[in-house]
Design a protein around this motif. Sequence first.
Motif, PDB file in Angstrom:
ATOM      1  N   LEU A 139      34.395  46.395  54.612  1.00 25.65           N
ATOM      2  CA  LEU A 139      35.707  46.586  54.024  1.00 25.65           C
ATOM      3  C   LEU A 139      35.646  46.860  52.535  1.00 25.65           C
ATOM      4  N   HIS A 140      36.363  47.889  52.113  1.00 26.74           N
ATOM      5  CA  HIS A 140      36.713  48.000  50.710  1.00 26.74           C
ATOM      6  C   HIS A 140      37.834  46.994  50.455  1.00 26.74           C
ATOM      7  N   MET A 141      37.761  46.281  49.361  1.00 26.53           N
ATOM      8  CA  MET A 141      38.724  45.229  49.090  1.00 26.53           C
ATOM      9  C   MET A 141      39.235  45.333  47.666  1.00 26.53           C
ATOM     10  N   GLY A 142      40.404  44.742  47.446  1.00 25.43           N
ATOM     11  CA  GLY A 142      40.972  44.789  46.114  1.00 25.43           C
ATOM     12  C   GLY A 142      42.133  43.835  45.949  1.00 25.43           C
ATOM     13  N   TRP A 143      42.741  43.932  44.779  1.00 27.04           N
ATOM     14  CA  TRP A 143      43.874  43.095  44.429  1.00 27.04           C
ATOM     15  C   TRP A 143      45.008  43.952  43.891  1.00 27.04           C
ATOM     16  N   PHE A 144      46.205  43.674  44.362  1.00 27.61           N
ATOM     17  CA  PHE A 144      47.434  44.201  43.799  1.00 27.61           C
ATOM     18  C   PHE A 144      48.280  43.031  43.326  1.00 27.61           C
ATOM     19  N   ARG A 145      49.252  43.314  42.487  1.00 22.66           N
ATOM     20  CA  ARG A 145      50.174  42.267  42.058  1.00 22.66           C
ATOM     21  C   ARG A 145      51.583  42.821  41.979  1.00 22.66           C
ATOM     22  N   GLN A 146      52.545  41.914  42.112  1.00 26.35           N
ATOM     23  CA  GLN A 146      53.946  42.302  42.075  1.00 26.35           C
ATOM     24  C   GLN A 146      54.738  41.259  41.299  1.00 26.35           C
ATOM     25  N   ALA A 147      55.323  41.684  40.208  1.00 27.06           N
ATOM     26  CA  ALA A 147      56.202  40.834  39.425  1.00 27.06           C
ATOM     27  C   ALA A 147      57.621  40.937  39.975  1.00 27.06           C
ATOM     28  N   VAL A 197      45.420  46.144  40.599  1.00 26.26           N
ATOM     29  CA  VAL A 197      44.779  45.301  39.601  1.00 26.26           C
ATOM     30  C   VAL A 197      43.278  45.575  39.539  1.00 26.26           C
ATOM     31  N   ALA A 198      42.594  45.436  40.666  1.00 21.52           N
ATOM     32  CA  ALA A 198      41.147  45.605  40.702  1.00 21.52           C
ATOM     33  C   ALA A 198      40.698  45.861  42.125  1.00 21.52           C
ATOM     34  N   GLY A 199      39.533  46.480  42.274  1.00 25.92           N
ATOM     35  CA  GLY A 199      38.986  46.740  43.590  1.00 25.92           C
ATOM     36  C   GLY A 199      37.475  46.760  43.566  1.00 25.92           C
ATOM     37  N   VAL A 200      36.875  46.639  44.747  1.00 23.40           N
ATOM     38  CA  VAL A 200      35.426  46.653  44.891  1.00 23.40           C
ATOM     39  C   VAL A 200      35.075  47.322  46.212  1.00 23.40           C
ATOM     40  N   THR A 201      34.029  48.149  46.198  1.00 29.92           N
ATOM     41  CA  THR A 201      33.606  48.846  47.401  1.00 29.92           C
ATOM     42  C   THR A 201      32.967  47.890  48.393  1.00 29.92           C
ATOM     43  N   TRP A 202      32.746  48.389  49.608  1.00 29.45           N
ATOM     44  CA  TRP A 202      32.283  47.530  50.694  1.00 29.45           C
ATOM     45  C   TRP A 202      30.964  46.832  50.400  1.00 29.45           C
ATOM     46  N   ASN A 203      30.090  47.490  49.636  1.00 32.56           N
ATOM     47  CA  ASN A 203      28.796  46.902  49.334  1.00 32.56           C
ATOM     48  C   ASN A 203      28.751  46.248  47.954  1.00 32.56           C
ATOM     49  N   GLY A 204      29.893  46.177  47.298  1.00 33.75           N
ATOM     50  CA  GLY A 204      29.951  45.571  45.983  1.00 33.75           C
ATOM     51  C   GLY A 204      29.361  46.407  44.876  1.00 33.75           C
ATOM     52  N   GLY A 205      29.012  47.657  45.177  1.00 36.15           N
ATOM     53  CA  GLY A 205      28.320  48.481  44.208  1.00 36.15           C
ATOM     54  C   GLY A 205      29.186  49.073  43.119  1.00 36.15           C
ATOM     55  N   THR A 206      30.471  49.196  43.370  1.00 32.38           N
ATOM     56  CA  THR A 206      31.375  49.812  42.416  1.00 32.38           C
ATOM     57  C   THR A 206      32.635  48.979  42.303  1.00 32.38           C
ATOM     58  N   THR A 226      37.349  40.141  36.220  1.00 38.81           N
ATOM     59  CA  THR A 226      36.139  40.562  36.905  1.00 38.81           C
ATOM     60  C   THR A 226      36.327  40.360  38.403  1.00 38.81           C
ATOM     61  N   VAL A 227      36.118  41.420  39.178  1.00 38.54           N
ATOM     62  CA  VAL A 227      36.211  41.329  40.623  1.00 38.54           C
ATOM     63  C   VAL A 227      34.799  41.349  41.197  1.00 38.54           C
ATOM     64  N   SER A 228      34.558  40.529  42.192  1.00 41.39           N
ATOM     65  CA  SER A 228      33.255  40.447  42.829  1.00 41.39           C
ATOM     66  C   SER A 228      33.443  40.038  44.278  1.00 41.39           C
ATOM     67  N   ARG A 229      32.354  40.085  45.041  1.00 39.99           N
ATOM     68  CA  ARG A 229      32.452  39.676  46.434  1.00 39.99           C
ATOM     69  C   ARG A 229      31.185  38.980  46.883  1.00 39.99           C
ATOM     70  N   ASP A 230      31.358  38.088  47.834  1.00 44.11           N
ATOM     71  CA  ASP A 230      30.272  37.324  48.431  1.00 44.11           C
ATOM     72  C   ASP A 230      30.259  37.658  49.910  1.00 44.11           C
ATOM     73  N   ASN A 231      29.347  38.536  50.333  1.00 42.39           N
ATOM     74  CA  ASN A 231      29.322  38.967  51.720  1.00 42.39           C
ATOM     75  C   ASN A 231      28.842  37.885  52.680  1.00 42.39           C
ATOM     76  N   ALA A 232      28.190  36.865  52.165  1.00 40.97           N
ATOM     77  CA  ALA A 232      27.762  35.775  53.031  1.00 40.97           C
ATOM     78  C   ALA A 232      28.952  35.088  53.682  1.00 40.97           C
TER      79      ALA A 232
END
Length: 124
Positions: free
Chosen positions: A32-40, A48-57, A69-75
């Motif tokens: 999964l590509h994952m990310g964050w949106f926000r709504q006021a 807000v931010a996003g990260v590719t499926w392998n965390g590379g970008t 800073t956006v990051s992911r823990d695939n474990a």
Amino acid sequence: QVQLTESGGGLVQAGGSLRLSCTASGRSVRLLHMGWFRQAPGKERVFVAGVTWNGGTTYYADSVKGRCTVSRDNAQITMYLQMNNLKPEDTAVYYCVADLNANDYGRASSYKYWGQGTQVTVSS
């Protein structure tokens, strides 16, 4: 089907920090590509931010560059958003988003799966 569960929101003073978490469950969650949106209140949801499926970008909105800073823990298939030097204008409901494909990471319509949202409130 994919389910997203968010946590970590809260009330902080300006200049403080929060760490949001989003855990994905279901099929092919490690792709999964994952990310964050926000709504006021009264506003549209914005990227807000996003990260590719392998965390590379990673990708960031100009409004949070240098502070988040956006990051992911695939474990554990968990994505994080570390937010520092928070400002009152960061106050919003933050949503975790995901999709197997994200043709335009900055557009809400690019993501099929959405979490319930977690409230972030920054006081001055």
